[in-house]
Design a protein around this motif. Structure first.
Motif, PDB file in Angstrom:
ATOM      1  N   VAL A 162      -1.539  -9.958   1.050  1.00  0.00           N
ATOM      2  CA  VAL A 162      -1.344  -9.860  -0.252  1.00  0.00           C
ATOM      3  C   VAL A 162      -1.029  -8.581  -0.503  1.00  0.00           C
ATOM      4  O   VAL A 162       0.056  -7.934  -1.087  1.00  0.00           O
ATOM      5  N   ASP A 163      -1.753  -7.543   0.073  1.00  0.00           N
ATOM      6  CA  ASP A 163      -1.531  -6.087  -0.045  1.00  0.00           C
ATOM      7  C   ASP A 163      -0.459  -5.696   0.836  1.00  0.00           C
ATOM      8  O   ASP A 163      -0.883  -5.304   2.131  1.00  0.00           O
ATOM      9  N   ARG A 164       0.846  -5.653   0.748  1.00  0.00           N
ATOM     10  CA  ARG A 164       1.823  -5.108   1.738  1.00  0.00           C
ATOM     11  C   ARG A 164       1.495  -3.941   2.401  1.00  0.00           C
ATOM     12  O   ARG A 164       2.059  -3.513   3.402  1.00  0.00           O
ATOM     13  N   SER A 165       0.941  -2.894   1.819  1.00  0.00           N
ATOM     14  CA  SER A 165       0.567  -1.696   2.180  1.00  0.00           C
ATOM     15  C   SER A 165      -0.238  -1.448   3.357  1.00  0.00           C
ATOM     16  O   SER A 165      -0.177  -0.384   3.992  1.00  0.00           O
ATOM     17  N   VAL A 166      -0.735  -2.431   3.648  1.00  0.00           N
ATOM     18  CA  VAL A 166      -1.433  -2.327   4.857  1.00  0.00           C
ATOM     19  C   VAL A 166      -1.030  -2.981   6.196  1.00  0.00           C
ATOM     20  O   VAL A 166      -1.737  -3.109   7.152  1.00  0.00           O
ATOM     21  N   ILE A 167       0.107  -3.520   5.990  1.00  0.00           N
ATOM     22  CA  ILE A 167       0.947  -4.215   7.078  1.00  0.00           C
ATOM     23  C   ILE A 167       1.050  -3.397   8.203  1.00  0.00           C
ATOM     24  O   ILE A 167       0.794  -3.691   9.577  1.00  0.00           O
ATOM     25  N   GLY A 168       1.341  -2.231   8.105  1.00  0.00           N
ATOM     26  CA  GLY A 168       1.551  -1.366   9.088  1.00  0.00           C
ATOM     27  C   GLY A 168       0.278  -0.822   9.819  1.00  0.00           C
ATOM     28  O   GLY A 168       0.344  -0.602  11.041  1.00  0.00           O
ATOM     29  N   ARG A 169      -1.001  -0.849   9.077  1.00  0.00           N
ATOM     30  CA  ARG A 169      -2.162  -0.631   9.709  1.00  0.00           C
ATOM     31  C   ARG A 169      -2.540  -1.709  10.742  1.00  0.00           C
ATOM     32  O   ARG A 169      -3.070  -1.513  11.836  1.00  0.00           O
ATOM     33  N   HIS A 170      -2.104  -2.950  10.096  1.00  0.00           N
ATOM     34  CA  HIS A 170      -2.356  -4.299  10.990  1.00  0.00           C
ATOM     35  C   HIS A 170      -1.518  -4.338  12.263  1.00  0.00           C
ATOM     36  O   HIS A 170      -1.966  -4.598  13.393  1.00  0.00           O
ATOM     37  N   ARG A 171      -0.162  -3.858  12.035  1.00  0.00           N
ATOM     38  CA  ARG A 171       0.653  -3.581  13.279  1.00  0.00           C
ATOM     39  C   ARG A 171      -0.140  -2.499  14.376  1.00  0.00           C
ATOM     40  O   ARG A 171      -0.131  -2.667  15.672  1.00  0.00           O
TER      41      ARG A 171
END
Length: 297
Positions: A162-171
């Motif tokens: 939901v929080d798209r700002s954490v996608i980079g952290r997941h990658r």
């Protein structure tokens, strides 16, 4: 596209699943009450399962229990899927060596299936988690499998965030998993014990698998700071098949604060154990292929 659900099939599998989980034999009334199904609906299901030997009925107490046909099916599954037995043995060895509860999962489409749990605390701490439960590959769950997948699979894995700002952290976390060949998860904010994970990650015994709720964006650990402390939830490593893609995962669960250096050491141990299982799986696969060729020659 997800398959259309079949309520009748779900009820049948629920019956088998329930009888596989209860400590003692269960009567028609017991099963109906536990599953919320009318006895008139449930009775013909149990009759058919009994006729096929999947269930047996005590002639004196009228109670039901799992039958010998399932034993035969289980043996066939074990013979045709040697990684199940190997992962189960490795989970037991990891638990004995680390003193921690451990689990093993195998991949199944875009989900994981719990294959083995070991250590007394993992059963109680994991709420109703047990072998056969599906866990959907949905971020942050399943990073150690998804790390080696195609970009399309990775994007689907990330799509539930939901929080798209954490996608980079997941990658970045996926890249770290690939680099060191083991994954690390820590307790999310506001969670201190394994038992508290149950409301966030709910094993479900149906096609949907486990759901993910709550503030879990900070679970995955990317680059390890060897001097920092982590509230380690799990350290896991992939078991790979002949195509060098994960077919399962070995996981050490925890409730202790560990330094990054300690986690790196533990991760190396779990990785070595998983690599050993991978080599054995590959060896058995090569032997099986050689046997098939010899029979066809």
């Amino acid at each position: 596209m997800s398959a259309r659900r079949s309520p009748q099939t779900e009820r049948l599998t629920d019956v088998v699943d329930y009888l596989g989980g209860v400590a003692a034999r269960a009567t028609l009334t017991d099963v109906a009450s536990a599953l919320g199904v009318d006895k008139s609906t449930l009775h013909p299901m149990l009759a058919e399962l009994t006729a096929r030997g999947w269930v047996v009925r005590d002639p004196r107490t009228k109670a039901y229990r799992l039958g010998p046909a399932l034993v035969r099916i289980g043996r066939v599954a074990q013979r045709r899927s040697p990684e199940f037995e190997l992962i189960a043995e490795a989970v037991a060895d990891l638990s004995a060596a680390t003193g921690q509860p451990c689990c093993g999962v195998v991949t199944s489409g875009e989900s994981m299936v719990v294959a083995e749990l070991h250590g007394p605390r993992v059963v109680s701490a994991g709420s109703d988690m047990r072998p056969g439960d599906h866990i959907t590959l949905q971020a942050p769950l399943g990073a150690t499998v998804v790390a080696w997948e195609t970009p399309n699979v990775v994007n689907r894995w990330l799509s539930g965030i939901v929080d798209r700002s954490v996608i980079g952290r997941h990658r970045q976390a996926l890249a770290a998993v690939r680099g060191r060949r083991f994954g690390v998860a820590q307790y999310p904010s506001g969670v201190d014990r394994f038992e508290e994970m149950s409301p966030l990650v709910r094993p479900r015994r149906d096609a949907r698998g486990a759901g993910v709720d709550g503030p879990v964006a900070d679970m995955l650990v990317g680059d390890l700071d060897r001097s920092a402390d982590y509230r380690a939830l799990s350290v896991d490593a992939p078991v790979v098949g002949a195509d060098a893609r994960p077919i399962g995962v070995l996981c050490v669960l925890g409730e202790v604060v560990r330094s990054g250096a300690d986690i790196a050491e533990l991760g190396g141990f779990v990785r070595a154990t998983a690599d050993s299982v991978s080599r054995t799986v590959a060896g058995r696969g090569q032997a099986s292929a050689a046997n098939r060729l010899s029979r066809s020659g």
